[in-house]
Design an enzyme around this catalytic site. Structure first.
Site, PDB file in Angstrom:
ATOM      1  N   LYS A   1      -5.097  -9.830  -5.817  1.00 38.74           N
ATOM      2  CA  LYS A   1      -6.371 -10.125  -5.172  1.00 38.74           C
ATOM      3  C   LYS A   1      -7.446  -9.122  -5.602  1.00 38.74           C
ATOM      4  O   LYS A   1      -7.138  -7.970  -5.924  1.00 38.74           O
ATOM      5  CB  LYS A   1      -6.225 -10.163  -3.649  1.00 38.74           C
ATOM      6  CG  LYS A   1      -6.165  -8.837  -2.967  1.00 38.74           C
ATOM      7  CD  LYS A   1      -6.454  -8.979  -1.461  1.00 38.74           C
ATOM      8  CE  LYS A   1      -6.538  -7.580  -0.873  1.00 38.74           C
ATOM      9  NZ  LYS A   1      -7.219  -7.474   0.378  1.00 38.74           N
TER      10      LYS A   1
ATOM     11  N   LYS B   1       0.819  -1.223   0.000  1.00 44.12           N
ATOM     12  CA  LYS B   1       0.000   0.000   0.000  1.00 44.12           C
ATOM     13  C   LYS B   1       0.848   1.267   0.000  1.00 44.12           C
ATOM     14  O   LYS B   1       0.460   2.262  -0.591  1.00 44.12           O
ATOM     15  CB  LYS B   1      -0.978  -0.006   1.183  1.00 44.12           C
ATOM     16  CG  LYS B   1      -2.080  -1.048   0.994  1.00 44.12           C
ATOM     17  CD  LYS B   1      -3.308  -0.801   1.845  1.00 44.12           C
ATOM     18  CE  LYS B   1      -4.428  -1.750   1.419  1.00 44.12           C
ATOM     19  NZ  LYS B   1      -5.598  -1.723   2.265  1.00 44.12           N
TER      20      LYS B   1
ATOM     21  N   LYS C   1     -11.509  -3.728  -3.225  1.00 45.62           N
ATOM     22  CA  LYS C   1     -12.463  -2.631  -3.454  1.00 45.62           C
ATOM     23  C   LYS C   1     -11.776  -1.359  -3.925  1.00 45.62           C
ATOM     24  O   LYS C   1     -12.404  -0.504  -4.530  1.00 45.62           O
ATOM     25  CB  LYS C   1     -13.362  -2.364  -2.249  1.00 45.62           C
ATOM     26  CG  LYS C   1     -12.734  -2.400  -0.873  1.00 45.62           C
ATOM     27  CD  LYS C   1     -13.804  -2.097   0.192  1.00 45.62           C
ATOM     28  CE  LYS C   1     -13.736  -3.018   1.398  1.00 45.62           C
ATOM     29  NZ  LYS C   1     -12.477  -2.932   2.158  1.00 45.62           N
TER      30      LYS C   1
HETATM   31  N1  AQP Z   1      -9.939 -10.824  -2.601  1.00 44.85           N
HETATM   32  C1  AQP Z   1     -10.221 -11.315  -1.391  1.00 44.85           C
HETATM   33  N2  AQP Z   1     -10.386 -12.643  -1.220  1.00 44.85           N
HETATM   34  C2  AQP Z   1     -10.684 -13.165   0.001  1.00 44.85           C
HETATM   35  N3  AQP Z   1     -10.833 -12.398   1.111  1.00 44.85           N
HETATM   36  C3  AQP Z   1     -10.680 -11.064   0.978  1.00 44.85           C
HETATM   37  N4  AQP Z   1     -10.766 -10.047   1.844  1.00 44.85           N
HETATM   38  C4  AQP Z   1     -10.536  -8.875   1.218  1.00 44.85           C
HETATM   39  N5  AQP Z   1     -10.298  -9.094  -0.082  1.00 44.85           N
HETATM   40  C5  AQP Z   1     -10.367 -10.452  -0.264  1.00 44.85           C
HETATM   41  C6  AQP Z   1     -11.067 -10.221   3.258  1.00 44.85           C
HETATM   42  O1  AQP Z   1     -12.057  -9.253   3.605  1.00 44.85           O
HETATM   43  C7  AQP Z   1     -11.823  -8.866   4.944  1.00 44.85           C
HETATM   44  C8  AQP Z   1     -11.866  -7.379   5.062  1.00 44.85           C
HETATM   45  O2  AQP Z   1     -10.839  -6.774   4.381  1.00 44.85           O
HETATM   46  P1  AQP Z   1     -10.656  -5.199   4.520  1.00 44.85           P
HETATM   47  O3  AQP Z   1     -11.695  -4.485   3.791  1.00 44.85           O
HETATM   48  O4  AQP Z   1     -10.523  -4.819   5.937  1.00 44.85           O
HETATM   49  O5  AQP Z   1      -9.280  -4.933   3.888  1.00 44.85           O
HETATM   50  P2  AQP Z   1      -8.622  -5.537   2.643  1.00 44.85           P
HETATM   51  O6  AQP Z   1      -8.203  -6.947   2.905  1.00 44.85           O
HETATM   52  O7  AQP Z   1      -7.515  -4.588   2.297  1.00 44.85           O
HETATM   53  O8  AQP Z   1      -9.787  -5.542   1.561  1.00 44.85           O
HETATM   54  P3  AQP Z   1      -9.832  -4.809   0.212  1.00 44.85           P
HETATM   55  O9  AQP Z   1     -11.112  -5.131  -0.475  1.00 44.85           O
HETATM   56  O10 AQP Z   1      -8.580  -5.104  -0.589  1.00 44.85           O
HETATM   57  O11 AQP Z   1      -9.863  -3.313   0.668  1.00 44.85           O
HETATM   58  P4  AQP Z   1      -8.940  -2.110   0.241  1.00 44.85           P
HETATM   59  O12 AQP Z   1      -9.007  -2.093  -1.239  1.00 44.85           O
HETATM   60  O13 AQP Z   1      -9.555  -0.911   0.889  1.00 44.85           O
HETATM   61  O14 AQP Z   1      -7.572  -2.417   0.754  1.00 44.85           O
HETATM   62  C9  AQP Z   1     -10.518  -9.484   5.419  1.00 44.85           C
HETATM   63  O15 AQP Z   1     -10.817 -10.633   6.187  1.00 44.85           O
HETATM   64  C10 AQP Z   1      -9.867  -9.868   4.138  1.00 44.85           C
HETATM   65  O16 AQP Z   1      -9.015 -10.996   4.302  1.00 44.85           O
END
Ligand code: AQP
Length: 344
Positions: free
Chosen positions: A207, A124, A210
């Site tokens: 992965k 990040k 969002k």
């Molecule tokens: N692609 C994924 N596959 C499986 N699990 C996922 N999680 C996120 N993306 C995937 C799981 O969702 C939970 C919450 O994640 P988060 O929103 O706190 O942060 P993140 O992992 O950084 O999710 P994003 O969607 O990628 O958000 P941004 O883009 O804001 O960084 C966690 O349990 C995570 O494992």
């Protein structure tokens, strides 16, 4: 210290950093619902689920109204997916100040070198680490506080969060060791199911996220059936038909991703799903997957839309959840302060 002397308790959170994706749903929320209703491996758990809004200001400072809307939408997503605010404690992090208070202590327990090794920090902050916020760097210490302020014994997460749970254990162990106490549990990550790592539709090695700039890379929980079908149809794949066994998906990340999604949405193991779709062309498999995804997600997105018309109802649920959360966090913070020699 083993987790056995602690109340079996699950905590997990999601950042309201944008709309929910299919990755968040399959990797996290769907599992949260299963644990709430059925426990884990035959054991029942208290379940605590949080919209971690303080984490959502670490990468950028979002517009305040957007952050509040995202927090409510995430809460609507939890409820629409099956989280029952009577059975589980459901709230947003900023209503429970003990998270931040414990995080400060953990900032003083965690070592700079530990934080620098976090792959999510490296991803990040990228090449621009000098300009990243201190909050982004300290993110894993706040996450450790989110978990340990409940003495949570288990945390269901996607694969990407495994390293942060290991760091949570390191922080708990150092605190216990440095103060000569057995106060914080060694929390176990729970990373199970066919879709612990849902990948981008544009690049099978990244992965689904969002915050990915490409909307085509993900399915949003608010996408309608036509949009879902279009995104799955356009998802990057290779020209070969699906193989006969999972082994044949080894070097085909995009194909493997779609099979995993199919398995998770139909509550099958990856092996069972593979047996069902073996040998199919993508022209046959993709429409089947699109129909399944639309059928599973449509009731969730329509319930989310209904709940979003009732912001007062959502706020009341979050306020009540925070009150219940503080019944657990206040005594744990009191005892932490006593151990450390702080006064509140
Ligand atoms: N692609 C994924 N596959 C499986 N699990 C996922 N999680 C996120 N993306 C995937 C799981 O969702 C939970 C919450 O994640 P988060 O929103 O706190 O942060 P993140 O992992 O950084 O999710 P994003 O969607 O990628 O958000 P941004 O883009 O804001 O960084 C966690 O349990 C995570 O494992």
């Amino acid at each position: 210290m083993t987790a056995a002397k602690f109340t079996p308790r699950v905590f997990s959170g999601i950042q309201p950093s944008g709309g929910l994706t299919l990755g968040n749903y399959l990797g996290a929320i769907k599992r949260f619902v299963d644990v709430q209703n059925d426990g884990l491996k035959g054991q029942r758990f208290e379940t605590i689920y949080c919209m971690v809004d303080m984490h959502a200001i670490t990468a950028t400072l979002p517009d305040p109204a957007t952050l509040q809307k995202n927090t409510r939408e995430l809460c609507a997503g939890f409820i629409a997916s099956g989280i029952d605010p009577e059975k589980s404690i459901l709230f947003n992090q900023s209503r429970v100040p003990e998270h931040a208070q414990l995080a400060w202590i953990f900032n003083c327990v965690a070592r700079m070198g530990w934080m620098q090794r976090m792959t999510q920090w490296k991803d990040k902050a990228g090449k621009n680490a000098e300009n990243a916020s201190l909050g982004l760097f300290a993110y894993p210490a706040l996450m450790a506080a989110d978990i340990l302020i409940y003495h949570a014994t288990h945390v269901p997460v996607g694969e990407d969060q495994k390293q942060h749970i290991e760091l949570t254990r390191d922080i708990a162990a150092k605190f216990n060791h440095d103060y000569g106490v057995d106060f914080f549990p060694m929390t176990e990550p729970v990373i199970e199911g066919a879709a612990t790592r849902v990948m981008s539709f544009r690049d099978g090695t990244k992965k689904m996220s969002k915050s990915d700039p490409s909307d085509a890379s993900r399915i949003n929980m608010t996408d309608d059936a036509d949009t879902i079908a279009k995104k799955i149809r356009k998802a990057k794949t290779d020209p070969e038909p699906l193989p006969e066994t999972l082994e044949g998906l080894k070097d085909r990340p995009e194909a493997r991703n779609l099979v995993n999604i199919y398995a998770a949405l139909s509550d099958k193991t990856a092996e069972e799903a593979m047996a069902e779709v073996a040998g199919q062309q993508f022209g046959q498999f993709k429409p089947m997957l699109a129909d399944l995804a639309a059928a599973k997600l449509a009731p969730i997105s329509s319930e989310m839309a209904r709940l979003m018309q009732e912001p007062g109802e959502i706020d009341a649920i979050l306020a009540r959840g925070a009150e219940r959360a503080r019944e657990i966090t206040a005594p744990i913070l009191d005892e932490t302060y006593r151990i450390v020699g702080l006064v509140r």
